[in-house]
Design a protein around this motif. Structure first.
Motif, short mmCIF file in Angstrom:
data_model
loop_
_atom_site.label_atom_id
_atom_site.label_comp_id
_atom_site.label_asym_id
_atom_site.label_seq_id
_atom_site.Cartn_x
_atom_site.Cartn_y
_atom_site.Cartn_z
N PRO A 143 0.36 -0.75 0.13
CA PRO A 143 0.30 -0.27 0.22
C PRO A 143 0.53 0.95 -0.07
O PRO A 143 0.20 2.13 -0.18
N THR A 148 0.12 3.20 -5.24
CA THR A 148 -1.18 3.40 -4.36
C THR A 148 -1.77 4.59 -4.54
O THR A 148 -2.69 5.18 -4.69
N GLU A 151 -2.81 6.17 -7.20
CA GLU A 151 -4.69 6.30 -7.45
C GLU A 151 -5.45 6.88 -5.92
O GLU A 151 -6.67 6.52 -6.62
N TYR A 168 -11.49 5.81 -1.01
CA TYR A 168 -10.63 4.46 -1.49
C TYR A 168 -10.36 3.50 -0.39
O TYR A 168 -10.94 2.47 -0.88
N ASP A 172 -12.21 -0.22 -1.24
CA ASP A 172 -11.59 -2.18 -1.16
C ASP A 172 -12.57 -2.50 0.34
O ASP A 172 -11.85 -3.33 0.03
#
Length: 217
Positions: A143, A148, A151, A168, A172
């Protein structure tokens, strides 16, 4: 016993199963026995990867089981980042270069576990040699990678806002076998900023986020 932190470890980098910082006896070593390794293995674990695994822990002295991941967190496999101290050093060593689907039995000497102090909460006595039986399910990019960060950083301003991290987390959590309710997600979000927004400006910068210093924006 909270052997690993679960999903919030994406940002919260502490663990009660951390080594005690004692001086290592380098004459000892972690012993690894591969019980099963898939023939088709295109990716192996390395430092910084996010792993998903089940494992049982035993005291080598008498075989007492002190931990079973299948009885924690409703039996979900555990997530953690490899090689950054979220677990004892012996496990960080033992789980390097593993394939998804691989099973290992590892013997960890005290100097790579809890040393002379032991771990009372986990019922591990001083100078205990530990045995773990491990089954690895998944290896993914960790992570704290630059990929990431990019993102999560949807507006590309090189800082992470609460709204961006909230979205996010929502995506997830939707991947989880048991989706979490909004109150849980909010608690995770607040914990992330409490532990990572060091200057209190309401954003997480690349420096605050990327504690491993592997990449640069």
């Amino acid at each position: 016993m909270h052997f690993l932190l679960g999903l919030p470890l994406f940002f919260c980098m502490c663990s009660c199963f951390h080594g005690q910082g004692q001086k290592k006896d380098r004459t000892e070593e972690v012993k690894i026995e591969v019980l099963h390794r898939p023939e088709n293995c295109t990716k192996t674990s390395r430092k910084g990867d996010l792993l998903n695994a089940h494992y049982d822990g035993y005291l080598a002295k008498d075989g007492t089981k002190f931990y079973c991941s299948r009885t924690q967190n409703e039996g979900h496999p555990k997530w953690f980042v490899l090689g950054v101290g979220q677990v004892i050093e012996g496990l960080d060593i033992a789980m390097m270069d593993m394939c998804p689907g691989e099973k290992r039995k590892v013997i960890i000497p005290p100097s790579f576990a809890y040393g002379k102090e032991g771990y009372a909460e986990g019922k591990i006595p001083p100078d205990a040699t530990l045995i773990f039986e491990i089954e690895l399910y998944a290896v993914t990019k960790g992570p704290r990678s630059i990929e990431t960060f990019k993102e999560i950083d949807m507006d590309k301003d090189k800082q992470l806002s609460k709204a961006e991290i909230d979205q996010y987390l929502r995506k997830d959590f939707e991947k989880d076998e048991k989706p979490r309710d909004k109150s849980y997600q909010n608690a995770v979000l607040e914990d992330i900023f409490k532990k990572n927004d060091h200057n209190g400006d309401g954003f997480i910068s690349p420096k605050e986020y990327n504690i491993y210093q592997h990449d640069e924006l």
